[in-house]
Design an enzyme around this catalytic site. Structure first.
Site, PDB file in Angstrom:
ATOM      1  N   SER A 105       5.408  47.846  24.450  1.00  0.00           N
ATOM      2  CA  SER A 105       5.029  46.447  24.252  1.00  0.00           C
ATOM      3  C   SER A 105       6.213  45.515  24.447  1.00  0.00           C
ATOM      4  O   SER A 105       7.206  45.584  23.715  1.00  0.00           O
ATOM      5  CB  SER A 105       4.467  46.252  22.838  1.00  0.00           C
ATOM      6  OG  SER A 105       4.267  44.879  22.582  1.00  0.00           O
ATOM      7  N   HIS A 148       2.483  47.051  27.839  1.00  0.00           N
ATOM      8  CA  HIS A 148       1.525  46.368  26.971  1.00  0.00           C
ATOM      9  C   HIS A 148       1.960  44.921  26.789  1.00  0.00           C
ATOM     10  O   HIS A 148       3.111  44.645  26.426  1.00  0.00           O
ATOM     11  CB  HIS A 148       1.468  47.073  25.611  1.00  0.00           C
ATOM     12  CG  HIS A 148       0.417  46.561  24.691  1.00  0.00           C
ATOM     13  ND1 HIS A 148      -0.900  46.958  24.758  1.00  0.00           N
ATOM     14  CD2 HIS A 148       0.486  45.669  23.668  1.00  0.00           C
ATOM     15  CE1 HIS A 148      -1.605  46.352  23.820  1.00  0.00           C
ATOM     16  NE2 HIS A 148      -0.785  45.550  23.150  1.00  0.00           N
ATOM     17  N   ASP A 161       1.176  41.497  24.840  1.00  0.00           N
ATOM     18  CA  ASP A 161       0.495  40.837  23.731  1.00  0.00           C
ATOM     19  C   ASP A 161       0.417  39.338  23.987  1.00  0.00           C
ATOM     20  O   ASP A 161       1.421  38.626  23.902  1.00  0.00           O
ATOM     21  CB  ASP A 161       1.237  41.102  22.420  1.00  0.00           C
ATOM     22  CG  ASP A 161       1.047  42.529  21.936  1.00  0.00           C
ATOM     23  OD1 ASP A 161      -0.112  42.962  21.837  1.00  0.00           O
ATOM     24  OD2 ASP A 161       2.057  43.200  21.662  1.00  0.00           O
ATOM     25  N   MET A 179      -0.650  35.892  22.759  1.00  0.00           N
ATOM     26  CA  MET A 179      -0.971  35.229  21.488  1.00  0.00           C
ATOM     27  C   MET A 179      -1.065  33.726  21.706  1.00  0.00           C
ATOM     28  O   MET A 179      -0.222  33.139  22.381  1.00  0.00           O
ATOM     29  CB  MET A 179       0.112  35.533  20.448  1.00  0.00           C
ATOM     30  CG  MET A 179       0.330  37.004  20.185  1.00  0.00           C
ATOM     31  SD  MET A 179       1.608  37.246  18.927  1.00  0.00           S
ATOM     32  CE  MET A 179       1.767  39.025  18.944  1.00  0.00           C
ATOM     33  N   MET A 195      -4.974  38.292  22.228  1.00  0.00           N
ATOM     34  CA  MET A 195      -5.131  37.900  20.829  1.00  0.00           C
ATOM     35  C   MET A 195      -5.343  36.389  20.819  1.00  0.00           C
ATOM     36  O   MET A 195      -4.475  35.608  20.434  1.00  0.00           O
ATOM     37  CB  MET A 195      -3.915  38.325  20.015  1.00  0.00           C
ATOM     38  CG  MET A 195      -3.876  39.811  19.749  1.00  0.00           C
ATOM     39  SD  MET A 195      -2.445  40.340  18.787  1.00  0.00           S
ATOM     40  CE  MET A 195      -1.272  40.619  20.115  1.00  0.00           C
ATOM     41  N   MET A 224      -6.014  48.147  15.823  1.00  0.00           N
ATOM     42  CA  MET A 224      -4.796  47.562  15.275  1.00  0.00           C
ATOM     43  C   MET A 224      -4.459  48.257  13.964  1.00  0.00           C
ATOM     44  O   MET A 224      -5.277  48.292  13.048  1.00  0.00           O
ATOM     45  CB  MET A 224      -4.965  46.054  15.043  1.00  0.00           C
ATOM     46  CG  MET A 224      -5.132  45.227  16.307  1.00  0.00           C
ATOM     47  SD  MET A 224      -3.740  45.370  17.446  1.00  0.00           S
ATOM     48  CE  MET A 224      -2.379  44.779  16.424  1.00  0.00           C
ATOM     49  N   GLY A 251       0.007  39.776  15.128  1.00  0.00           N
ATOM     50  CA  GLY A 251       0.704  38.500  15.128  1.00  0.00           C
ATOM     51  C   GLY A 251       2.205  38.603  15.141  1.00  0.00           C
ATOM     52  O   GLY A 251       2.895  37.649  15.485  1.00  0.00           O
ATOM     53  N   GLY A 292       7.241  44.760  14.393  1.00  0.00           N
ATOM     54  CA  GLY A 292       8.094  45.282  13.339  1.00  0.00           C
ATOM     55  C   GLY A 292       7.420  45.531  12.015  1.00  0.00           C
ATOM     56  O   GLY A 292       8.104  45.789  11.017  1.00  0.00           O
ATOM     57  N   ASP A 345      -2.022  50.291  17.874  1.00  0.00           N
ATOM     58  CA  ASP A 345      -0.940  49.315  18.046  1.00  0.00           C
ATOM     59  C   ASP A 345      -0.479  48.872  16.670  1.00  0.00           C
ATOM     60  O   ASP A 345      -1.242  48.273  15.918  1.00  0.00           O
ATOM     61  CB  ASP A 345      -1.459  48.123  18.851  1.00  0.00           C
ATOM     62  CG  ASP A 345      -0.377  47.091  19.146  1.00  0.00           C
ATOM     63  OD1 ASP A 345       0.770  47.273  18.697  1.00  0.00           O
ATOM     64  OD2 ASP A 345      -0.687  46.097  19.826  1.00  0.00           O
ATOM     65  N   GLY A 346       0.781  49.186  16.362  1.00  0.00           N
ATOM     66  CA  GLY A 346       1.367  48.716  15.120  1.00  0.00           C
ATOM     67  C   GLY A 346       2.034  49.817  14.317  1.00  0.00           C
ATOM     68  O   GLY A 346       1.373  50.756  13.880  1.00  0.00           O
ATOM     69  N   GLY A 347       3.346  49.730  14.173  1.00  0.00           N
ATOM     70  CA  GLY A 347       4.068  50.677  13.325  1.00  0.00           C
ATOM     71  C   GLY A 347       4.193  52.067  13.882  1.00  0.00           C
ATOM     72  O   GLY A 347       4.377  53.021  13.125  1.00  0.00           O
ATOM     73  N   GLY A 359       6.494  49.191  20.239  1.00  0.00           N
ATOM     74  CA  GLY A 359       7.214  47.944  20.441  1.00  0.00           C
ATOM     75  C   GLY A 359       8.618  47.977  19.870  1.00  0.00           C
ATOM     76  O   GLY A 359       9.583  48.271  20.574  1.00  0.00           O
ATOM     77  N   SER A 360       8.731  47.700  18.586  1.00  0.00           N
ATOM     78  CA  SER A 360      10.050  47.628  17.952  1.00  0.00           C
ATOM     79  C   SER A 360      10.814  48.930  18.064  1.00  0.00           C
ATOM     80  O   SER A 360      12.014  48.933  18.375  1.00  0.00           O
ATOM     81  CB  SER A 360       9.884  47.243  16.476  1.00  0.00           C
ATOM     82  OG  SER A 360       9.279  45.976  16.344  1.00  0.00           O
TER      83      SER A 360
END
Length: 221
Positions: free
Chosen positions: A9, A34, A36, A38, A69, A138, A143, A146, A176-178, A198-199
């Site tokens: 991402s 990816h 995102d 927003m 999003m 998600m 939004g 991290g 997606d996320g963490g 991502g992060s």
């Protein structure tokens, strides 16, 4: 052995030097980019629009995975079709006529995805599953990058896998996320097909090692 698709991402990349960010993704052997998108309304932040996809398209052969999003995603889809996105995913929470929008995306020759936030149950999208190419679960509230994964969201992945098997469907399941080295153990238990990183990816001195660690975590499946 199941091999997960890794979608890096660019939300976590340096927007000032996106060229280097894309190069890091390609060197890592991740398969997807990816994006995102927003709008400052569906989520608080604002990132970028279809021009980002259009600028990247002639510069990479990787799959461009646009995650809208946005409110009223039906107003945005055509611009991402024209920009060259391969997958266009929108939030069912933001669209009244989700089935119609899925049809529109597929009629344009693109892969259609739907996404749900942590508070949305799988039961809300079961009528769409026979039509879509991708379901994005998600595992954080969308939004910002991290964030820590909400482990209970992985139960949705398991339920989607069950439905896919029961109905003989072929959509991909993405999370997606963490996604990072500390959550891979839990993730493997649900075994989603696509991991958005991502992060963990962009903060690493060696993003390729993050990609390989994710693949190795799946080696026992």
């Amino acid at each position: 052995m199941k091999r997960p698709i890794i979608a890096a991402s660019v939300l976590s990349a340096d927007f000032y030097d996106m060229k280097s960010g894309i190069a890091r993704i390609e060197e890592s052997t991740a398969e997807w980019i990816h994006l995102d998108v927003m709008d400052g309304r569906f989520v608080p932040s604002i990132t970028f629009g279809a021009k980002m996809v259009a600028d990247l398209r002639p510069r990479t052969k990787l799959v461009l995975d646009a995650h809208l999003m946005t409110v009223e995603p039906e107003r945005q889809v055509q611009s991402f079709v024209e920009a060259g996105a391969d997958y266009i995913t929108f939030h069912t929470e933001a669209c009244v006529h989700s089935h119609l929008l899925v049809q529109k995306i597929k009629a344009a020759g693109k892969k259609a995805g739907i996404s749900i936030v942590p508070a949305t149950p799988v039961s809300q999208i079961t009528e769409l599953l026979e039509s879509v190419d991708l379901v994005l679960v998600m595992t954080v509230n969308p939004g910002a990058g991290g964030q820590s994964m909400i482990p209970s969201c992985l139960e949705k992945v398991k339920r989607l896998s069950e439905i896919r098997h029961e109905r003989g469907l072929s959509f991909l399941i993405s999370i997606d996320g963490g996604v990072n080295s500390s959550t891979l153990g839990r993730i493997v238990g649900a075994a989603p097909d696509v991991l958005v990183m991502g992060s963990a990816f962009f903060a690493s001195a060696d993003p390729g090692s993050e990609v390989e660690a994710a693949r190795q975590a799946y080696s026992a499946l």
